[in-house]
Design an enzyme around this catalytic site. Structure first.
Site, PDB file in Angstrom:
ATOM      1  N   ILE A 167       0.824  -1.212   0.000  1.00 27.90           N
ATOM      2  CA  ILE A 167       0.000   0.000   0.000  1.00 27.90           C
ATOM      3  C   ILE A 167       0.863   1.269   0.000  1.00 27.90           C
ATOM      4  CG2 ILE A 167      -0.363   0.275   2.511  1.00 27.90           C
ATOM      5  CD1 ILE A 167      -2.950   0.711  -0.335  1.00 27.90           C
ATOM      6  N   LYS A 226      -5.541   1.802   7.646  1.00 28.66           N
ATOM      7  CA  LYS A 226      -6.632   1.028   8.225  1.00 28.66           C
ATOM      8  C   LYS A 226      -6.223  -0.435   8.334  1.00 28.66           C
ATOM      9  CE  LYS A 226      -8.161  -1.683   5.793  1.00 28.66           C
ATOM     10  NZ  LYS A 226      -7.805  -2.852   4.907  1.00 28.66           N
TER      11      LYS A 226
HETATM   12  P1  NAP Z   1       2.389  -5.578   3.066  1.00 30.88           P
HETATM   13  O1  NAP Z   1       2.549  -5.549   1.577  1.00 30.88           O
HETATM   14  O2  NAP Z   1       2.584  -6.855   3.769  1.00 30.88           O
HETATM   15  O3  NAP Z   1       3.360  -4.454   3.641  1.00 30.88           O
HETATM   16  C1  NAP Z   1       3.567  -4.276   5.012  1.00 30.88           C
HETATM   17  C2  NAP Z   1       4.966  -3.720   5.190  1.00 30.88           C
HETATM   18  O4  NAP Z   1       5.186  -3.475   6.560  1.00 30.88           O
HETATM   19  C3  NAP Z   1       6.043  -4.684   4.703  1.00 30.88           C
HETATM   20  O5  NAP Z   1       6.689  -4.113   3.604  1.00 30.88           O
HETATM   21  C4  NAP Z   1       6.969  -4.830   5.896  1.00 30.88           C
HETATM   22  O6  NAP Z   1       8.335  -4.598   5.631  1.00 30.88           O
HETATM   23  C5  NAP Z   1       6.572  -3.654   6.773  1.00 30.88           C
HETATM   24  N1  NAP Z   1       6.882  -3.935   8.167  1.00 30.88           N
HETATM   25  C6  NAP Z   1       6.694  -5.054   8.871  1.00 30.88           C
HETATM   26  N2  NAP Z   1       7.152  -4.875  10.133  1.00 30.88           N
HETATM   27  C7  NAP Z   1       7.654  -3.613  10.204  1.00 30.88           C
HETATM   28  C8  NAP Z   1       8.257  -2.847  11.224  1.00 30.88           C
HETATM   29  N3  NAP Z   1       8.427  -3.332  12.455  1.00 30.88           N
HETATM   30  N4  NAP Z   1       8.641  -1.590  10.931  1.00 30.88           N
HETATM   31  C9  NAP Z   1       8.464  -1.066   9.720  1.00 30.88           C
HETATM   32  N5  NAP Z   1       7.878  -1.753   8.705  1.00 30.88           N
HETATM   33  C10 NAP Z   1       7.474  -3.011   8.945  1.00 30.88           C
HETATM   34  O7  NAP Z   1       0.947  -5.075   3.464  1.00 30.88           O
HETATM   35  P2  NAP Z   1       0.070  -3.927   2.773  1.00 30.88           P
HETATM   36  O8  NAP Z   1      -0.859  -4.528   1.796  1.00 30.88           O
HETATM   37  O9  NAP Z   1       0.916  -2.798   2.352  1.00 30.88           O
HETATM   38  O10 NAP Z   1      -0.840  -3.534   4.020  1.00 30.88           O
HETATM   39  C11 NAP Z   1      -0.381  -2.725   5.086  1.00 30.88           C
HETATM   40  C12 NAP Z   1      -1.586  -2.067   5.732  1.00 30.88           C
HETATM   41  O11 NAP Z   1      -2.255  -1.302   4.738  1.00 30.88           O
HETATM   42  C13 NAP Z   1      -2.610  -3.081   6.272  1.00 30.88           C
HETATM   43  O12 NAP Z   1      -3.153  -2.618   7.466  1.00 30.88           O
HETATM   44  C14 NAP Z   1      -3.689  -3.102   5.191  1.00 30.88           C
HETATM   45  O13 NAP Z   1      -4.968  -3.394   5.702  1.00 30.88           O
HETATM   46  C15 NAP Z   1      -3.617  -1.671   4.664  1.00 30.88           C
HETATM   47  N6  NAP Z   1      -4.110  -1.526   3.288  1.00 30.88           N
HETATM   48  C16 NAP Z   1      -3.696  -2.384   2.304  1.00 30.88           C
HETATM   49  C17 NAP Z   1      -4.245  -2.259   1.024  1.00 30.88           C
HETATM   50  C18 NAP Z   1      -3.827  -3.154  -0.125  1.00 30.88           C
HETATM   51  O14 NAP Z   1      -4.479  -3.112  -1.181  1.00 30.88           O
HETATM   52  N7  NAP Z   1      -2.789  -3.949  -0.006  1.00 30.88           N
HETATM   53  C19 NAP Z   1      -5.181  -1.271   0.762  1.00 30.88           C
HETATM   54  C20 NAP Z   1      -5.519  -0.383   1.765  1.00 30.88           C
HETATM   55  C21 NAP Z   1      -4.983  -0.525   3.031  1.00 30.88           C
HETATM   56  P3  NAP Z   1       9.404  -5.419   4.771  1.00 30.88           P
HETATM   57  O15 NAP Z   1       8.754  -5.689   3.438  1.00 30.88           O
HETATM   58  O16 NAP Z   1      10.512  -4.441   4.681  1.00 30.88           O
HETATM   59  O17 NAP Z   1       9.708  -6.652   5.532  1.00 30.88           O
END
Ligand code: NAP
Length: 314
Positions: A19, A95
């Protein structure tokens, strides 16, 4: 210089996953009032972003950062938000705002005590057809609402193991977006009456949910969430008025149809709206932290019947 000759607000990102890359980075760069200074994430290093392994390293290199968006999985949001607030910076929470209501409330209390602005963001509330839907609903008695939020987890969330871990919320991770719209368009509180939570035997969060809710006014709301939907993907809310008129809000809130006539069909610009709102809140020294969508998910987990579903293998 930003609008009104002010210097742009300097922003840092925590969590540089899907995201952050898809929405936060381009939306910050597209807003003249904002400047993306740097980000931090344990592993991911998006091209063109100064990235550090953690928040301390990022803030040591860039003490000028004034506000931070936390784009990590929800399970670690409270700990990170607490550390950000302790530094006196404004906070934008992706969120859902936290893994539990208790953590979300704690973040709100900390932000108030420190005098920083807090945005608990709900991106779907900024979808282009949501406000027209809210107006339509406010102008007539409603008979019923049906939510269908059905998407393929393998297509949209590859490699995101955290979704099925405790606090990841499973299919409520996208489903809570529909609840953020629902709680925006209705004035009344929404109460969960029944929920069937289908939880794969190797997971800790539901992969499918059927949920019945009711408003204080007494009309029924049915929600069906499915993370195993292949083929056509559906993010729709169907509303029927007491007079039999039918409104459909589809594609996550970008399309609006009333009685078969398309009235709105626009491109999705949710995150630019969200960042403009965040900037506004900071200028006004205000916060926006409404946890009602998270409360509905929590209530579903309190009241829901757990049904064992087949093992989920990505
Ligand atoms: P994601 O692709 O799994 O990304 C999460 C990121 O958080 C990863 O890149 C990870 O880092 C990082 N992370 C983990 N532990 C951390 C720490 N201690 N300090 C700093 N960074 C850390 O997930 P995402 O889809 O982006 O979703 C993240 C949030 O956004 C969720 O709450 C989700 O509900 C929301 N969201 C997602 C979407 C969507 O379409 N994907 C849409 C709207 C909202 P590394 O990669 O460096 O290990």
């Amino acid at each position: 210089m930003g609008l009104f000759g002010k210097k742009p607000l300097k922003i840092g990102l925590i969590g540089l996953g899907k995201i952050a890359v898809d929405q936060h980075i381009p939306s910050i760069r597209g807003n003249k009032n904002l400047e993306l200074v740097a980000g931090c994430s344990p592993h991911t290093r998006p091209e063109g972003v100064k990235a550090y392994p953690d928040m301390d390293a990022m803030l040591k290199a860039h003490p000028e950062i004034e506000a931070i968006a936390i784009c990590t999985p929800p399970q670690i949001r409270h700990k990170i938000a607490k550390a950000v607030i302790a530094t006196g910076r404004h906070v934008f929470l992706e969120k859902p705002p936290a893994a539990t209501l208790g953590e979300a409330e704690a973040i709100k209390t900390l932000a108030q005590a420190k005098g920083v602005s807090l945005l608990a963001s709900w991106h779907s509330r900024f979808a282009p057809a949501v406000e027209a839907t809210r107006k339509w609903v406010s102008e007539r008695p409603i008979k019923n609402i049906t939510i269908h939020w059905k998407e393929n987890v393998r297509q949209w969330h590859p490699g995101q193991a955290w979704i099925f871990e405790p606090g990841g919320m499973g299919v409520f991770d996208p489903g809570i977006n529909s609840l953020s719209i629902l709680t925006r368009i209705l004035k009344d509180a929404v109460m969960v009456k029944k929920a069937d939570l289908h939880i794969p035997v190797n997971c800790d969060a539901p992969i499918q949910v059927e949920m019945d809710m009711q408003t204080e006014a007494g009309f029924p709301i049915r929600a069906e969430y499915d993370f195993l939907q292949t083929g056509i993907q559906t993010w729709s809310i169907y509303i029927e008025s007491a007079a039999g008129e039918k409104l459909t809000l589809s594609m996550g809130g970008t399309e609006l149809e009333i009685d078969g006539k398309t009235l709105i069909k626009e491109k999705e610009t949710e995150y630019s709206g969200l960042y403009a709102h965040f900037y506004d809140l900071i200028q006004k020294k205000e916060s926006d932290a409404d946890f009602s969508p998270l409360r509905i998910v929590a209530d579903a987990m309190l009241l829901g019947k757990r049904i064992a579903a087949p093992e989920y293998i990505e």
